[in-house]
Design a protein around this motif. Structure first.
Motif, PDB file in Angstrom:
ATOM      1  N   GLU A  18      51.303  -7.599  -4.829  1.00  0.00           N
ATOM      2  CA  GLU A  18      51.512  -8.982  -3.605  1.00  0.00           C
ATOM      3  C   GLU A  18      51.067  -8.007  -2.022  1.00  0.00           C
ATOM      4  OE1 GLU A  18      55.116 -12.202  -3.064  1.00  0.00           O
ATOM      5  OE2 GLU A  18      54.823 -11.071  -4.710  1.00  0.00           O
ATOM      6  N   LEU A  19      51.597  -8.678  -1.099  1.00  0.00           N
ATOM      7  CA  LEU A  19      51.580  -8.624   0.274  1.00  0.00           C
ATOM      8  C   LEU A  19      52.269  -9.033   1.226  1.00  0.00           C
ATOM      9  CD1 LEU A  19      51.258  -5.810   1.988  1.00  0.00           C
ATOM     10  CD2 LEU A  19      49.122  -7.162   2.831  1.00  0.00           C
ATOM     11  N   SER A  20      53.513  -9.147   1.635  1.00  0.00           N
ATOM     12  CA  SER A  20      54.529  -9.739   2.772  1.00  0.00           C
ATOM     13  C   SER A  20      53.764  -9.781   3.859  1.00  0.00           C
ATOM     14  CB  SER A  20      55.620  -9.859   2.381  1.00  0.00           C
ATOM     15  OG  SER A  20      55.575 -10.119   1.411  1.00  0.00           O
ATOM     16  N   THR A  21      53.216  -9.922   4.843  1.00  0.00           N
ATOM     17  CA  THR A  21      52.506  -9.823   6.307  1.00  0.00           C
ATOM     18  C   THR A  21      52.498 -10.581   7.133  1.00  0.00           C
ATOM     19  OG1 THR A  21      51.335  -8.636   7.651  1.00  0.00           O
ATOM     20  CG2 THR A  21      50.316 -10.209   6.037  1.00  0.00           C
ATOM     21  N   THR A  22      53.034 -10.747   8.419  1.00  0.00           N
ATOM     22  CA  THR A  22      52.943 -12.141   9.248  1.00  0.00           C
ATOM     23  C   THR A  22      51.366 -11.578  10.400  1.00  0.00           C
ATOM     24  OG1 THR A  22      54.391 -10.742  10.625  1.00  0.00           O
ATOM     25  CG2 THR A  22      55.334 -12.641   9.673  1.00  0.00           C
ATOM     26  N   PRO A  78      53.520  -0.402   0.542  1.00  0.00           N
ATOM     27  CA  PRO A  78      54.966   0.623   0.665  1.00  0.00           C
ATOM     28  C   PRO A  78      55.301   0.639  -0.536  1.00  0.00           C
ATOM     29  CG  PRO A  78      55.632  -1.730   1.716  1.00  0.00           C
ATOM     30  CD  PRO A  78      54.253  -1.966   1.221  1.00  0.00           C
ATOM     31  N   ASN A  79      55.510  -0.485  -1.671  1.00  0.00           N
ATOM     32  CA  ASN A  79      55.154   0.671  -2.887  1.00  0.00           C
ATOM     33  C   ASN A  79      54.585   0.647  -4.039  1.00  0.00           C
ATOM     34  OD1 ASN A  79      56.889  -2.987  -2.091  1.00  0.00           O
ATOM     35  ND2 ASN A  79      58.689  -1.280  -3.295  1.00  0.00           N
ATOM     36  N   ALA A  80      53.143   1.574  -3.474  1.00  0.00           N
ATOM     37  CA  ALA A  80      52.660   2.101  -4.467  1.00  0.00           C
ATOM     38  C   ALA A  80      53.294   3.764  -5.348  1.00  0.00           C
ATOM     39  CB  ALA A  80      51.476   2.670  -3.508  1.00  0.00           C
ATOM     40  N   ASP A  81      52.770   3.563  -6.482  1.00  0.00           N
ATOM     41  CA  ASP A  81      53.032   5.012  -6.837  1.00  0.00           C
ATOM     42  C   ASP A  81      53.190   5.604  -6.448  1.00  0.00           C
ATOM     43  OD1 ASP A  81      53.936   2.537  -9.318  1.00  0.00           O
ATOM     44  OD2 ASP A  81      51.734   2.659 -10.532  1.00  0.00           O
ATOM     45  N   LYS A  82      51.926   5.621  -5.031  1.00  0.00           N
ATOM     46  CA  LYS A  82      51.389   7.302  -4.999  1.00  0.00           C
ATOM     47  C   LYS A  82      50.947   6.969  -4.099  1.00  0.00           C
ATOM     48  CE  LYS A  82      51.062  12.127  -6.301  1.00  0.00           C
ATOM     49  NZ  LYS A  82      50.538  12.922  -7.572  1.00  0.00           N
ATOM     50  N   TYR A  83      50.832   7.471  -3.196  1.00  0.00           N
ATOM     51  CA  TYR A  83      49.967   7.982  -2.007  1.00  0.00           C
ATOM     52  C   TYR A  83      48.805   9.042  -2.127  1.00  0.00           C
ATOM     53  CZ  TYR A  83      52.735   4.442  -0.201  1.00  0.00           C
ATOM     54  OH  TYR A  83      53.504   2.901   0.015  1.00  0.00           O
ATOM     55  N   GLN A  84      47.286   9.174  -1.795  1.00  0.00           N
ATOM     56  CA  GLN A  84      46.629  10.291  -2.050  1.00  0.00           C
ATOM     57  C   GLN A  84      45.807  10.036  -0.409  1.00  0.00           C
ATOM     58  OE1 GLN A  84      44.733  10.437  -6.319  1.00  0.00           O
ATOM     59  NE2 GLN A  84      42.718  10.369  -5.179  1.00  0.00           N
ATOM     60  N   SER A  85      45.404  11.306  -0.252  1.00  0.00           N
ATOM     61  CA  SER A  85      44.608  11.352   0.877  1.00  0.00           C
ATOM     62  C   SER A  85      42.932  10.891   0.081  1.00  0.00           C
ATOM     63  CB  SER A  85      44.201  12.595   1.537  1.00  0.00           C
ATOM     64  OG  SER A  85      43.422  12.582   2.643  1.00  0.00           O
ATOM     65  N   SER A  90      43.659   9.124   6.091  1.00  0.00           N
ATOM     66  CA  SER A  90      44.589   8.427   5.919  1.00  0.00           C
ATOM     67  C   SER A  90      45.119   8.161   4.504  1.00  0.00           C
ATOM     68  CB  SER A  90      44.589   6.462   6.319  1.00  0.00           C
ATOM     69  OG  SER A  90      43.597   5.872   5.904  1.00  0.00           O
ATOM     70  N   ASP A  91      45.760   8.083   4.169  1.00  0.00           N
ATOM     71  CA  ASP A  91      46.487   7.541   2.689  1.00  0.00           C
ATOM     72  C   ASP A  91      45.513   5.967   2.505  1.00  0.00           C
ATOM     73  OD1 ASP A  91      46.968  10.718   2.721  1.00  0.00           O
ATOM     74  OD2 ASP A  91      49.185   9.369   2.887  1.00  0.00           O
ATOM     75  N   ASN A  92      45.656   6.251   1.041  1.00  0.00           N
ATOM     76  CA  ASN A  92      44.959   5.137  -0.275  1.00  0.00           C
ATOM     77  C   ASN A  92      46.172   5.164  -1.051  1.00  0.00           C
ATOM     78  OD1 ASN A  92      42.544   4.918   0.567  1.00  0.00           O
ATOM     79  ND2 ASN A  92      41.664   5.794  -1.249  1.00  0.00           N
ATOM     80  N   GLY A  93      46.595   3.646  -1.754  1.00  0.00           N
ATOM     81  CA  GLY A  93      47.937   3.628  -2.289  1.00  0.00           C
ATOM     82  C   GLY A  93      46.980   3.800  -3.760  1.00  0.00           C
ATOM     83  N   LEU A  94      48.089   4.104  -4.499  1.00  0.00           N
ATOM     84  CA  LEU A  94      47.310   4.404  -5.438  1.00  0.00           C
ATOM     85  C   LEU A  94      48.581   4.040  -6.424  1.00  0.00           C
ATOM     86  CD1 LEU A  94      46.053   7.104  -7.319  1.00  0.00           C
ATOM     87  CD2 LEU A  94      48.221   8.333  -7.820  1.00  0.00           C
ATOM     88  N   VAL A  95      48.034   3.326  -7.714  1.00  0.00           N
ATOM     89  CA  VAL A  95      48.616   2.469  -9.313  1.00  0.00           C
ATOM     90  C   VAL A  95      48.389   2.845 -10.625  1.00  0.00           C
ATOM     91  CG1 VAL A  95      47.011   0.448  -8.925  1.00  0.00           C
ATOM     92  CG2 VAL A  95      49.528   0.061  -9.796  1.00  0.00           C
ATOM     93  N   SER A  96      49.642   3.277 -11.201  1.00  0.00           N
ATOM     94  CA  SER A  96      48.999   3.720 -12.353  1.00  0.00           C
ATOM     95  C   SER A  96      49.857   2.515 -13.710  1.00  0.00           C
ATOM     96  CB  SER A  96      50.556   5.001 -12.518  1.00  0.00           C
ATOM     97  OG  SER A  96      50.536   5.523 -13.600  1.00  0.00           O
TER      98      SER A  96
END
Length: 104
Positions: A18-22, A78-85, A90-96
């Motif tokens: 879920e992404l909250s954005t305006t 911003p709530n990804a489990d981790k970030y990876q180059s 830039s970085d990608n979010g990582l979900v485990s």
């Protein structure tokens, strides 16, 4: 926000992104390795500035993802489990999907 639902009898995890954005004028997509890096449309939540995408992913794995707003603006959760180059500066979010959140 990322919510995970683990099943006792299945080898998969239900994951809700879920992404909250305006910042959205037209659309929000999730782009991830579990989709072959093809954008998948996220659904607008009525009466709010958020977008959701629900999927089931195999247990005991890691998956990279990013959000794409209006086809040109890349955003991380911003709530990804981790970030990876990601090799593009830039970085990608990582979900485990490990039940005990092993990120090694």
């Amino acid at each position: 926000m990322i919510n995970k639902r683990f099943f006792k009898t299945k080898d998969e995890v239900e994951v809700t992104f879920e992404l909250s954005t305006t910042q959205v004028r037209e659309s929000v997509s999730i782009v991830a390795d579990f989709s072959g890096w093809q954008p998948m449309a996220m659904k607008k939540v009525n009466k709010s500035n958020s977008y959701k995408f629900k999927t089931r992913l195999p247990k005991d794995n890691h998956f990279e993802f990013r959000y794409l707003i209006d086809g040109h603006l890349w955003v991380n959760d911003p709530n990804a489990d981790k970030y990876q180059s990601n090799g593009f500066g830039s970085d990608n979010g990582l979900v485990s999907t490990f039940h005990n959140l092993e990120l090694n």
